[in-house]
Structures are given as structure tokens and as C-alpha cells.
Scaffold this motif. Sequence first.
Motif, PDB file in Angstrom:
ATOM      1  N   MET A  17       0.848  -1.203   0.000  1.00  0.00           N
ATOM      2  CA  MET A  17       0.000   0.000   0.000  1.00  0.00           C
ATOM      3  C   MET A  17       0.881   1.251   0.000  1.00  0.00           C
ATOM      4  N   THR A  18       0.479   2.255  -0.757  1.00  0.00           N
ATOM      5  CA  THR A  18       1.214   3.511  -0.839  1.00  0.00           C
ATOM      6  C   THR A  18       1.146   4.268   0.486  1.00  0.00           C
ATOM      7  N   THR A  19       2.260   4.872   0.867  1.00  0.00           N
ATOM      8  CA  THR A  19       2.299   5.701   2.074  1.00  0.00           C
ATOM      9  C   THR A  19       2.812   7.085   1.729  1.00  0.00           C
TER      10      THR A  19
ATOM     11  N   ALA B 127       8.418   1.501  12.829  1.00  0.00           N
ATOM     12  CA  ALA B 127       7.761   1.064  14.060  1.00  0.00           C
ATOM     13  C   ALA B 127       6.269   0.844  13.850  1.00  0.00           C
ATOM     14  N   LYS B 128       5.688   1.541  12.866  1.00  0.00           N
ATOM     15  CA  LYS B 128       4.275   1.356  12.525  1.00  0.00           C
ATOM     16  C   LYS B 128       4.077   0.245  11.495  1.00  0.00           C
ATOM     17  N   SER B 129       5.175  -0.464  11.182  1.00  0.00           N
ATOM     18  CA  SER B 129       5.144  -1.537  10.166  1.00  0.00           C
ATOM     19  C   SER B 129       4.769  -1.004   8.789  1.00  0.00           C
ATOM     20  N   LEU B 130       5.152   0.235   8.518  1.00  0.00           N
ATOM     21  CA  LEU B 130       4.954   0.828   7.193  1.00  0.00           C
ATOM     22  C   LEU B 130       6.283   0.769   6.454  1.00  0.00           C
TER      23      LEU B 130
ATOM     24  N   ALA C  46      -4.402   5.047   0.165  1.00  0.00           N
ATOM     25  CA  ALA C  46      -3.023   5.258   0.623  1.00  0.00           C
ATOM     26  C   ALA C  46      -3.007   5.682   2.090  1.00  0.00           C
ATOM     27  N   ASN C  47      -1.940   5.320   2.780  1.00  0.00           N
ATOM     28  CA  ASN C  47      -1.728   5.813   4.137  1.00  0.00           C
ATOM     29  C   ASN C  47      -1.254   7.264   4.064  1.00  0.00           C
ATOM     30  N   ILE C  48      -1.854   8.131   4.851  1.00  0.00           N
ATOM     31  CA  ILE C  48      -1.406   9.518   4.971  1.00  0.00           C
ATOM     32  C   ILE C  48      -0.891   9.688   6.393  1.00  0.00           C
ATOM     33  N   ILE C  49       0.414   9.846   6.542  1.00  0.00           N
ATOM     34  CA  ILE C  49       1.041   9.884   7.862  1.00  0.00           C
ATOM     35  C   ILE C  49       1.684  11.258   8.086  1.00  0.00           C
ATOM     36  N   CYS C  50       1.222  11.958   9.117  1.00  0.00           N
ATOM     37  CA  CYS C  50       1.840  13.229   9.520  1.00  0.00           C
ATOM     38  C   CYS C  50       2.742  12.959  10.722  1.00  0.00           C
TER      39      CYS C  50
ATOM     40  N   ILE D 216      19.572  17.960  11.135  1.00  0.00           N
ATOM     41  CA  ILE D 216      18.572  17.545  10.148  1.00  0.00           C
ATOM     42  C   ILE D 216      18.669  16.052   9.840  1.00  0.00           C
ATOM     43  N   PRO D 217      19.866  15.479   9.655  1.00  0.00           N
ATOM     44  CA  PRO D 217      19.934  14.026   9.436  1.00  0.00           C
ATOM     45  C   PRO D 217      19.346  13.215  10.584  1.00  0.00           C
ATOM     46  N   GLU D 218      19.499  13.688  11.823  1.00  0.00           N
ATOM     47  CA  GLU D 218      18.883  12.987  12.950  1.00  0.00           C
ATOM     48  C   GLU D 218      17.362  13.013  12.840  1.00  0.00           C
ATOM     49  N   MET D 219      16.809  14.109  12.360  1.00  0.00           N
ATOM     50  CA  MET D 219      15.369  14.198  12.163  1.00  0.00           C
ATOM     51  C   MET D 219      14.909  13.222  11.079  1.00  0.00           C
ATOM     52  N   ALA D 220      15.712  13.101  10.027  1.00  0.00           N
ATOM     53  CA  ALA D 220      15.380  12.151   8.959  1.00  0.00           C
ATOM     54  C   ALA D 220      15.374  10.721   9.488  1.00  0.00           C
ATOM     55  N   GLU D 221      16.376  10.398  10.277  1.00  0.00           N
ATOM     56  CA  GLU D 221      16.454   9.058  10.864  1.00  0.00           C
ATOM     57  C   GLU D 221      15.266   8.805  11.784  1.00  0.00           C
ATOM     58  N   TYR D 222      14.877   9.825  12.524  1.00  0.00           N
ATOM     59  CA  TYR D 222      13.724   9.698  13.415  1.00  0.00           C
ATOM     60  C   TYR D 222      12.464   9.364  12.623  1.00  0.00           C
ATOM     61  N   CYS D 223      12.244  10.077  11.527  1.00  0.00           N
ATOM     62  CA  CYS D 223      11.058   9.825  10.701  1.00  0.00           C
ATOM     63  C   CYS D 223      11.051   8.392  10.187  1.00  0.00           C
ATOM     64  N   ARG D 224      12.178   7.955   9.709  1.00  0.00           N
ATOM     65  CA  ARG D 224      12.285   6.599   9.179  1.00  0.00           C
ATOM     66  C   ARG D 224      11.945   5.559  10.241  1.00  0.00           C
ATOM     67  N   GLN D 225      12.478   5.738  11.427  1.00  0.00           N
ATOM     68  CA  GLN D 225      12.235   4.774  12.496  1.00  0.00           C
ATOM     69  C   GLN D 225      10.774   4.782  12.946  1.00  0.00           C
ATOM     70  N   GLN D 226      10.143   5.948  12.910  1.00  0.00           N
ATOM     71  CA  GLN D 226       8.729   6.016  13.274  1.00  0.00           C
ATOM     72  C   GLN D 226       7.863   5.215  12.309  1.00  0.00           C
ATOM     73  N   LEU D 227       8.168   5.292  11.046  1.00  0.00           N
ATOM     74  CA  LEU D 227       7.398   4.546  10.051  1.00  0.00           C
ATOM     75  C   LEU D 227       7.629   3.049  10.176  1.00  0.00           C
TER      76      LEU D 227
END
Length: 253
Positions: free
Chosen positions: A1-3, A66-69, A31-35, A53-64
Amino acid sequence: MTTWVLLRGLMRESRHWGTFPHQLQKVAGDANIICIDFPGNGVLCEQSSLATIPEMAEYCRQQLLAKSLAPPYHVMAISLGAMVAVAWAERYPNDLNSMVLINTSLAPHNPFYQRLRPQNYPRLLRTLIFGNTHHREALVFQLTSQMHDPISARAIVDEWIHYARECPIKRRNILRQLRAASQFQAPEQAPKTPTLLLASQLDQLVDVHCSQTLAEKWQAEIKIHDHAGHDLPLDDSAWVIKAIQEWRHEILV
């Protein structure tokens, strides 16, 4: 599914997207819409903002994750959020199917006096650091929107004041986010991720030439709104969605 992943800018949180995620959902189907809120903002206001900024990018990736996205994702990001998207694409190029970057600016490609218009420095810094919630949100609206209907404008500012009082951002986090944005250096080479740049001709915060320069350097498509402000999704969400559809309709189906 698209995210689809939606990232806001300095001091902003997921609720500042307003009705835009719902409008995007209508054309994006199932599609999943994730804010995502960055630490220090929104429901995460008690946390310390990340230092880079790279730490913020890594954070976003890990959050997704963690949601199995699972990747790949489509990312739509505005201002500081767009810097995060660029850092993400550099570090994990296979994670992103596309990026829509709105009114962003990037060192070393854009000079400092275009990245944040100098005439705003004194008032902006004074109000962000020392002003009360009402003055800060009123100034943010003034600098980021070209909305002229006073009733609608007042309603939005009141809503933002409510957000700020419910989830107050700490002054030290404002400074950490400002520092992270000012120190971020984008890669010299263009992102491998297909990229659409959206910019506002009347942006009072970031010079439209920043997006135009990036489009030229990256050979990326750019669309410019002739009367919206920095917060383009707020001023004309329908135009933003139409621009995406015209760019790559297939990513919405």
C-alpha cells in the motif's frame, strides 16, 4: 500500500496541515497519509528537539518502521521539513519514491539572504524567542500566509494559539531547530529521488529564487504559485494537489 509522509517546518506540528491531509486522502485513495511530529513539536513538545537535520530524517524513518509501514514512501514536506526529506533521500535513496518540496532553501545552493529574508531577522527572532504565544502565532501567520479574508485569518490564528497553548514549544527547542536548519548542508549532487518543487512568488519568509535555483541545479520540475505565501498548502491546498496530479498522476493511484 502507498504511504504518503507529511513533514512540517520550524515549530510546526501535524495539526498545522489543517484539512490538507483529508483533501490529499480523497485523491490518494486507500493510501496511508502519515503526519509526523518532530521531537519538541506537537505531542512531543516535552522532548528535546534533535540537533541535526539528518537525525530528524532518521527519526522519521524509524517512526514509520515502528508502525510496520515499509518503504518506499512518497514525502511531501515544507520548509525545514523539506530539508529533512533531502537528508533522508541522501542517506536512504531507496526509501523514497518521490519528494514534493514546498518553499524550501538549502545551503550551499542558496545564499543566506535568500534562505531567510533579512528584513525579517530582528522581528522574527525577537518574537519567536521572547514574544508571548499570541504575538508569536500572529507573526508566523503574517509571514507565512497571503490570506486576505480577515475572518478566516483570525480563525486560523486563534486555532494556532490553541495548539501552541496545548502543546507549547520550548524556547530552547526553537533555538535547536533554528540551529539545525542553519547548519544543514545539502549534497552537491541532485537527489536520485524524483522531485517536484513547489514555490510561492509572494513568499515573505524564503525567496522564491531558492526553489528556482534548486530546480535548475537538479533539473527538477518546479511550479510557482503567483499569489500564495510560504504556507502554500494553507493558502491554496487545491492548487498543491492539482500540481502533484499533473506532475505524476500515477503516484496517486
